[in-house]
Design a protein around this motif. Structure first.
Motif, mmCIF file in Angstrom:
data_model
loop_
_atom_site.group_PDB
_atom_site.id
_atom_site.type_symbol
_atom_site.label_atom_id
_atom_site.label_comp_id
_atom_site.label_asym_id
_atom_site.label_seq_id
_atom_site.Cartn_x
_atom_site.Cartn_y
_atom_site.Cartn_z
ATOM 1 N N HIS A 97 55.113 6.976 18.042
ATOM 2 C CA HIS A 97 55.607 7.728 19.203
ATOM 3 C C HIS A 97 57.115 7.562 19.354
ATOM 4 C CE1 HIS A 97 52.302 9.524 21.475
ATOM 5 N NE2 HIS A 97 51.544 8.563 20.980
ATOM 6 N N ARG A 98 57.625 6.366 19.131
ATOM 7 C CA ARG A 98 59.052 6.109 19.321
ATOM 8 C C ARG A 98 59.896 6.669 18.180
ATOM 9 N NH1 ARG A 98 57.416 0.823 20.170
ATOM 10 N NH2 ARG A 98 58.980 0.024 18.741
ATOM 11 N N GLN A 99 59.280 7.022 17.073
ATOM 12 C CA GLN A 99 60.023 7.557 15.925
ATOM 13 C C GLN A 99 59.635 9.002 15.645
ATOM 14 O OE1 GLN A 99 59.245 4.824 12.757
ATOM 15 N NE2 GLN A 99 60.155 3.119 13.821
ATOM 16 N N LEU A 100 59.400 9.748 16.685
ATOM 17 C CA LEU A 100 58.925 11.120 16.560
ATOM 18 C C LEU A 100 59.831 11.965 15.669
ATOM 19 C CD1 LEU A 100 56.654 12.940 17.494
ATOM 20 C CD2 LEU A 100 58.040 13.593 19.445
ATOM 21 N N GLY A 101 61.131 11.790 15.786
ATOM 22 C CA GLY A 101 62.071 12.577 14.987
ATOM 23 C C GLY A 101 61.976 12.324 13.495
ATOM 24 N N ARG A 102 61.451 11.188 13.108
ATOM 25 C CA ARG A 102 61.344 10.841 11.687
ATOM 26 C C ARG A 102 60.015 11.252 11.062
ATOM 27 N NH1 ARG A 102 63.368 4.639 12.014
ATOM 28 N NH2 ARG A 102 65.255 5.034 13.192
ATOM 29 N N LEU A 103 59.090 11.724 11.893
ATOM 30 C CA LEU A 103 57.770 12.083 11.385
ATOM 31 C C LEU A 103 57.798 13.462 10.740
ATOM 32 C CD1 LEU A 103 55.511 10.951 14.353
ATOM 33 C CD2 LEU A 103 56.056 9.692 12.279
ATOM 34 N N GLY A 104 56.919 13.639 9.769
ATOM 35 C CA GLY A 104 56.756 14.949 9.159
ATOM 36 C C GLY A 104 56.053 15.900 10.104
ATOM 37 N N LEU A 105 56.059 17.190 9.740
ATOM 38 C CA LEU A 105 55.471 18.208 10.601
ATOM 39 C C LEU A 105 53.998 17.933 10.892
ATOM 40 C CD1 LEU A 105 55.739 20.865 12.102
ATOM 41 C CD2 LEU A 105 55.223 22.051 9.965
ATOM 42 N N GLU A 106 53.219 17.579 9.882
ATOM 43 C CA GLU A 106 51.782 17.320 10.085
ATOM 44 C C GLU A 106 51.557 16.107 10.979
ATOM 45 O OE1 GLU A 106 49.097 19.168 9.354
ATOM 46 O OE2 GLU A 106 50.618 20.640 8.800
ATOM 47 N N GLU A 107 52.370 15.065 10.793
ATOM 48 C CA GLU A 107 52.218 13.871 11.638
ATOM 49 C C GLU A 107 52.567 14.189 13.095
ATOM 50 O OE1 GLU A 107 53.325 10.127 8.802
ATOM 51 O OE2 GLU A 107 54.907 11.573 9.211
ATOM 52 N N ARG A 108 53.634 14.965 13.297
ATOM 53 C CA ARG A 108 53.996 15.344 14.671
ATOM 54 C C ARG A 108 52.918 16.213 15.305
ATOM 55 N NH1 ARG A 108 59.847 17.693 14.159
ATOM 56 N NH2 ARG A 108 59.212 17.789 12.006
ATOM 57 N N ARG A 109 52.388 17.150 14.559
ATOM 58 C CA ARG A 109 51.335 18.020 15.085
ATOM 59 C C ARG A 109 50.111 17.188 15.485
ATOM 60 N NH1 ARG A 109 50.530 22.366 11.242
ATOM 61 N NH2 ARG A 109 52.245 23.327 12.356
ATOM 62 N N ALA A 110 49.725 16.243 14.627
ATOM 63 C CA ALA A 110 48.574 15.395 14.933
ATOM 64 C C ALA A 110 48.848 14.531 16.158
ATOM 65 C CB ALA A 110 48.231 14.518 13.734
ATOM 66 N N LEU A 111 50.067 14.041 16.264
ATOM 67 C CA LEU A 111 50.423 13.187 17.391
ATOM 68 C C LEU A 111 50.423 13.971 18.697
ATOM 69 C CD1 LEU A 111 51.313 10.293 17.978
ATOM 70 C CD2 LEU A 111 53.663 11.048 17.736
ATOM 71 N N ILE A 112 50.931 15.191 18.664
ATOM 72 C CA ILE A 112 51.029 16.000 19.881
ATOM 73 C C ILE A 112 49.690 16.617 20.267
ATOM 74 C CG2 ILE A 112 52.059 18.077 20.884
ATOM 75 C CD1 ILE A 112 54.560 17.408 19.157
ATOM 76 N N TYR A 113 48.993 17.192 19.300
ATOM 77 C CA TYR A 113 47.794 17.961 19.624
ATOM 78 C C TYR A 113 46.492 17.225 19.380
ATOM 79 C CZ TYR A 113 51.077 21.774 19.885
ATOM 80 O OH TYR A 113 52.113 22.565 20.215
ATOM 81 N N GLY A 114 46.532 16.133 18.653
ATOM 82 C CA GLY A 114 45.286 15.454 18.349
ATOM 83 C C GLY A 114 45.472 13.969 18.200
ATOM 84 N N GLY A 115 46.066 13.345 19.210
ATOM 85 C CA GLY A 115 46.338 11.920 19.143
ATOM 86 C C GLY A 115 45.115 11.084 18.865
ATOM 87 N N ASP A 116 43.952 11.580 19.290
ATOM 88 C CA ASP A 116 42.730 10.808 19.054
ATOM 89 C C ASP A 116 42.301 10.891 17.586
ATOM 90 O OD1 ASP A 116 42.187 13.531 19.333
ATOM 91 O OD2 ASP A 116 40.140 13.152 19.969
ATOM 92 N N MET A 117 42.929 11.782 16.827
ATOM 93 C CA MET A 117 42.561 11.935 15.422
ATOM 94 C C MET A 117 43.464 11.116 14.502
ATOM 95 S SD MET A 117 41.894 16.042 15.646
ATOM 96 C CE MET A 117 42.292 16.299 13.964
ATOM 97 N N ILE A 118 44.486 10.490 15.057
ATOM 98 C CA ILE A 118 45.446 9.746 14.239
ATOM 99 C C ILE A 118 44.834 8.404 13.840
ATOM 100 C CG2 ILE A 118 47.646 8.559 14.251
ATOM 101 C CD1 ILE A 118 48.699 10.746 16.012
ATOM 102 N N VAL A 119 44.939 8.111 12.583
ATOM 103 C CA VAL A 119 44.539 6.803 12.087
ATOM 104 C C VAL A 119 45.744 6.252 11.344
ATOM 105 C CG1 VAL A 119 42.946 5.519 10.627
ATOM 106 C CG2 VAL A 119 42.161 7.539 11.847
ATOM 107 N N PRO A 120 46.481 5.341 11.975
ATOM 108 C CA PRO A 120 47.700 4.812 11.349
ATOM 109 C C PRO A 120 47.400 4.102 10.045
ATOM 110 C CG PRO A 120 47.471 4.007 13.608
ATOM 111 C CD PRO A 120 46.229 4.767 13.273
#
Length: 120
Positions: A97-120
């Motif tokens: 979350h704190r490095q949002l600008g460094r994430l790729g498009l797919e990671e940002r999309r998953a973080l914004i629209y499907g945070g429950d689907m993220i598996v770090p």
């Protein structure tokens, strides 16, 4: 299924607790210290006064700024940590979350629209 989601979440938390156990142990030990408790109480009191607009008694002196909490006694071998790493119980997700600008498009999309689907 719901069972798979719960199993996945349980495993994620199990890994996090295992990996960061020394930080949690140090935080628990620090929280039991009287100097930490008094500092925490002063911080909560100051926040409550700021929220309510201060004391009802206008002649009362302003509360002093709270002292910073005593440091955690962490092992030197531990990678650097910040308090913000432990907001949600997932260090990897908090850092993401704190490095949002460094994430790729797919990671940002998953973080914004499907945070429950993220598996770090």
């Amino acid at each position: 299924t719901t069972r798979q989601v719960l199993e996945s979440a349980t495993e994620l938390l199990r890994r996090e607790l295992s990996e960061w156990r020394s930080v949690y142990d140090a935080a628990i030990a620090r929280a039991a210290r009287p100097d930490f408790r008094s500092t925490a109480l002063a911080a909560v009191t100051a926040a409550m006064l700021a929220r309510t607009g201060g004391s009802a008694d206008s002649d009362a002196p302003a509360a002093p700024a709270p002292l910073p909490p005593p440091p955690l006694n962490l092992p030197a071998s531990l990678p650097p940590v910040e308090a913000a790493d432990f907001v949600t119980g997932s260090v990897a997700l908090n850092r993401m979350h704190r490095q949002l600008g460094r994430l790729g498009l797919e990671e940002r999309r998953a973080l914004i629209y499907g945070g429950d689907m993220i598996v770090p």
